[in-house]
Design an enzyme around this catalytic site. Structure first.
Site, mmCIF file in Angstrom:
data_model
loop_
_atom_site.group_PDB
_atom_site.id
_atom_site.type_symbol
_atom_site.label_atom_id
_atom_site.label_comp_id
_atom_site.label_asym_id
_atom_site.label_seq_id
_atom_site.Cartn_x
_atom_site.Cartn_y
_atom_site.Cartn_z
ATOM 1 N N ASP A 457 0.873 -1.161 0.000
ATOM 2 C CA ASP A 457 0.000 0.000 0.000
ATOM 3 C C ASP A 457 0.923 1.228 0.000
ATOM 4 O OD1 ASP A 457 -2.364 1.554 0.309
ATOM 5 O OD2 ASP A 457 -1.846 1.780 2.421
ATOM 6 N N ASP A 651 -1.639 -0.785 6.013
ATOM 7 C CA ASP A 651 -1.886 -0.247 7.352
ATOM 8 C C ASP A 651 -3.289 0.283 7.523
ATOM 9 O OD1 ASP A 651 -1.733 2.121 5.832
ATOM 10 O OD2 ASP A 651 -1.201 3.226 7.653
ATOM 11 N N ASP A 655 -7.248 -1.883 3.780
ATOM 12 C CA ASP A 655 -6.333 -2.992 3.499
ATOM 13 C C ASP A 655 -6.758 -4.282 4.185
ATOM 14 O OD1 ASP A 655 -4.621 -1.406 1.959
ATOM 15 O OD2 ASP A 655 -3.600 -0.672 3.747
#
Length: 761
Positions: A457, A651, A655
């Site tokens: 990410d 995080d 996600d």
């Protein structure tokens, strides 16, 4: 003799039935309402067969939904329904099985473990001293020729050896006989049963040879083999105890970091000493230098430096002043501070970290579960093989038959097999914990070692949550430093991330220009207005606006970057452009992964331009922007369908689905609770390179596990036939048994050493 529940012991257990005590060693189950998950230490167990016996005893208790006992860490995780059973109920079941369960945070656990270690050392020393004396008396018989020793002298030496073997039998062998008797009473089998049988038979045959040399067992004595076997076995167990104490000590060091009590501010301004359990949110407490923070909170008064190394992996002391956050379990190193509590108990980050470590110490990887399953049938097979070998040799050489059976009983060692996997993975988990990487599931090491793709990410992972000032432009005649200091003077009155970035940029400069700000007001979503005047200047002050282009009345430039502006009565004064703060080790991490043959992808929910810009700076070529959680999940599924094994590093809340669906997952930094709950590894520190460290360590861990399993298999495949054929003396069998377990544990211990991983760059 089995451990029985004494009246006082029962009363002590029943104290744990008070619901207020449950949180000390249990936490409410998130998935099952009314259920609790407890972590306890098991005393009296030695091998995988013991773990299976305890699990069987716990699972027979109505209300116990699940029980897992780790032979490596001697810990158990018990899930129980509070409306059907209380803690004393299932703890008594453990006692009835011949063992003892105590809360994992029991204050006396370490003291009892030290007592156990001291007693183990005494038993080993007694066996060692007696062994040396017995060897002295046995040596003349080995070296003397025919007729050199008179019959009286030879008999005298045997009696002396018998007398010296008595303390070994009575004192040093005590735990083995005690555990073997427990197995007999409960019709179970553990490693101590065949060992105790071997000891008894050896001593009995030697005693018969001493006092009835013309009897059916002949005149041969084995006191030297007996004492040597006991010494080697106790030496191996003592070393194993020390190694396990070292591992358990690391977890206890973390769990015992909270103080028992703390100074809380009363309404009249004085302080009272209260137990940590009585702390509530919004309480104000005083923390002295050298003390630990008992709860998460915000500094109200004072400044200090704190040690968060055991919680985050950050080895350097960190400065904390007014308004900064401190976390429970960290140490106050230098100054007296007053903090307002904002999280207590299970809500603190410390409690979550302890929970993760406890969970990891009791989970069983698939390889360990398989080894534990075959441990008990293996031991039963050992007893049968010893009996058959004895029967075979009895027909030709009764004198030798019993000693062959002893060698078979002693040489077999399922301990090495059952310790091979958990010892290595627990050791690796401890090494990662020192770096600030917490392992939620030990099985994740197997998955991580096999990955070929990593999916990152962007925000909060490759970049920090905060922004940084990239560039600024100013009106003609204005000095940049002058404009930045005025903007920082206004920014200190706002908590907006842009204001924090301006303050950080100003603090990095060498300027000490001070401003007085009056009549400040913040317009939500637009900016800050205030009257600003220099402290050391005769120049008159002016009204300044700091915020959006509309708020400041300026024309925006054609750029995708985030901008804020500063203006005064004469119009535009300065513009500030921000960019995301890419982690300093992001490029190194991506390069190291690529050199390990890992394909690296970046998937972000942000605009494609922002995602491409970050990807280009860190060296990622495969990038997608504007990704929804479903888009990320679809990408993950496609990669898995193509045969790739994918690790996800994220995080954010969005996600959660990909973290749950990946082969292995990392939650980074201050991840939201959902992301933490789905991740296999939780990276508490701010170092992205720890992802590479975890990958390299997982590969080494699997190598060590394979070495351990191969060693255990080869050892038994070679030594058991030799023992059955009568080619392996009892003392050598004892040495082999102790050595095999020790070799496995020492091999696993290599993984816990604090060394730097060599990354390919």
């Amino acid at each position: 003799m089995a451990l029985q529940a004494k009246p006082d012991a029962l009363d002590t257990l029943q104290l744990l039935d008070d619901e207020q005590e449950w949180t000390a060693f249990s936490r409410a189950s998130a998935s099952q309402q009314g259920c609790w998950e407890s972590n306890v230490l098991i005393e009296g167990m030695h091998c995988a067969a013991c773990a299976l016996s305890i699990e069987d005893a716990l699972k027979t208790v109505p209300g116990v939904l699940n029980a897992e006992v780790s032979a490596g860490s001697h810990r158990a995780k018990v899930v129980w329904a509070s409306d059907r059973v209380v803690p004393s109920g299932w703890m008594q079941a453990v006692q009835r099985a011949g063992y003892r369960a105590v809360p994992a945070n029991d204050a006396f656990a370490r003291e009892r473990r030290q007592t156990q270690a001291r007693m183990a050392l005494w038993r080993m020393m007694v066996a060692g001293l007696c062994m040396m004396q017995v060897m002295m008396y046995a040596y003349p018989a080995y070296s003397a020729g025919p007729g050199d020793l008179s019959a009286e002298m030879e008999q005298l030496l045997r009696w002396a050896s018998w007398v010296l073997s008595l303390p070994v039998l009575i004192f040093s062998c005590g735990p083995f006989f005690k555990n073997a008797w427990r197995d007999v009473l409960h019709r179970s089998v553990s490693m101590d049963l065949p060992v105790a049988l071997g000891m008894l038979i050896t001593f009995a045959v030697s005693t018969a040879g001493t006092f009835e040399p013309k009897g059916m067992f002949g005149a041969e004595v084995y006191f030297d083999s007996f004492t040597m076997f006991v010494f080697f076995l106790l030496f191996g167990r003592w070393l194993e105890l020390r190694l396990r104490d070292k591992t358990a000590g690391a977890l206890e060091a973390l769990m015992n970091r909270l103080p028992d009590s703390v100074n809380r501010l009363k309404e009249d301004g004085s302080y009272e000493r209260v137990p940590v359990r009585r702390l509530r949110v919004s309480d104000v407490i005083r923390v002295l230098p050298g003390e630990s923070f008992a709860a998460d909170g915000i500094v109200l008064q004072g400044s200090t430096s704190v040690d968060e190394s055991l919680l985050t992996g950050e080895s350097r002391p960190l400065s904390r002043g007014i308004g900064d956050e401190v976390i429970s379990g960290s140490h106050n190193l230098s100054g007296l501070v007053q903090i307002r509590v904002n999280k207590v108990g299970a809500e603190t980050r410390f409690a979550q970290i302890v929970g993760l470590m406890e969970s990891a110490s009791t989970t069983k990887p698939a390889l360990a579960r398989l080894a534990d399953t075959i441990a008990k049938p293996f031991l039963i097979g050992v007893l049968i093989a010893a009996g058959l070998a004895c029967a075979y040799w009895w027909q030709t050489d009764p004198e030798k038959a019993l000693m062959v059976a002893v060698s078979v009983l002693v040489v077999t060692c399922p301990c090495a097999l059952s310790l091979a996997t958990p010892a290595a993975m627990l050791s690796a988990a401890g090494a990662l914990a020192k770096r600030g990487v917490l392992v939620r599931r030990l099985e994740a090491f197997e998955s991580l070692a096999a990955i070929d793709t990593v999916m990152f990410d962007k925000t909060g992972t490759l970049t920090r949550d905060a922004m940084v000032l990239a560039r600024m432009s100013v009106r003609s005649g204005i000095v940049e430093q002058h404009a930045l200091s005025m903007a920082a003077a206004l920014a200190q009155y706002s908590l907006h991330p842009v204001s924090r970035a301006i303050e950080s940029a100003f603090n990095l400069t060498a300027s000490h220009e001070k401003w007085i700000v009056n009549q400040v007001s913040e317009i939500s979503g637009q900016g800050i207005l205030g009257f600003v005047r220099a402290v050391d200047s005769s120049v008159l002050g002016r009204y300044l606006r700091f915020g959006s282009a509309d708020f400041c009345g300026v024309t925006t430039s054609n750029t995708d970057a985030l901008q804020v502006h500063l203006s005064d009565e004469d119009g535009w004064l300065a513009s500030f452009e921000f960019q995301e703060d890419i982690r300093p080790d992001a490029s190194d991490t991506v390069a190291a992964l690529q050199h390990e043959g890992i394909r690296v992808n970046l998937l972000s929910g942000d605009a494609s331009d922002a995602a491409n810009r970050v990807a280009a700076q860190v060296g990622i070529t495969e990038v997608r922007g504007h990704c929804s959680p479903q888009d990320k999940l679809d990408f993950l599924r496609d990669a898995q369908v193509q045969g790739h094994r994918v690790a996800v590093v994220g995080d954010g809340l969005n996600d959660g689905p990909v973290l749950a669906g990946a082969h292995v997952s990392f939650a980074f930094g201050q991840a939201v609770p959902l992301a933490q709950a789905q991740a296999d590894f939780l990276v508490s520190s701010s170092r992205l390179t720890h992802v590479v460290d975890a990958l390299l360590l997982s590969r080494r861990t699997l190598t060590v596990v394979r070495q351990n399993l191969w060693w255990a298999a080869v050892y038994n495949a070679v030594c058991v036939p030799l023992a059955v054929l009568g080619l392996l003396p009892a003392w050598l069998a004892g040495l082999g048994m102790a050595g095999s377990s020790l070799l496995v544990v020492l091999n696993a211990l290599k993984l816990s050493k604090n060394f730097e991983f060599k990354r390919k760059n």
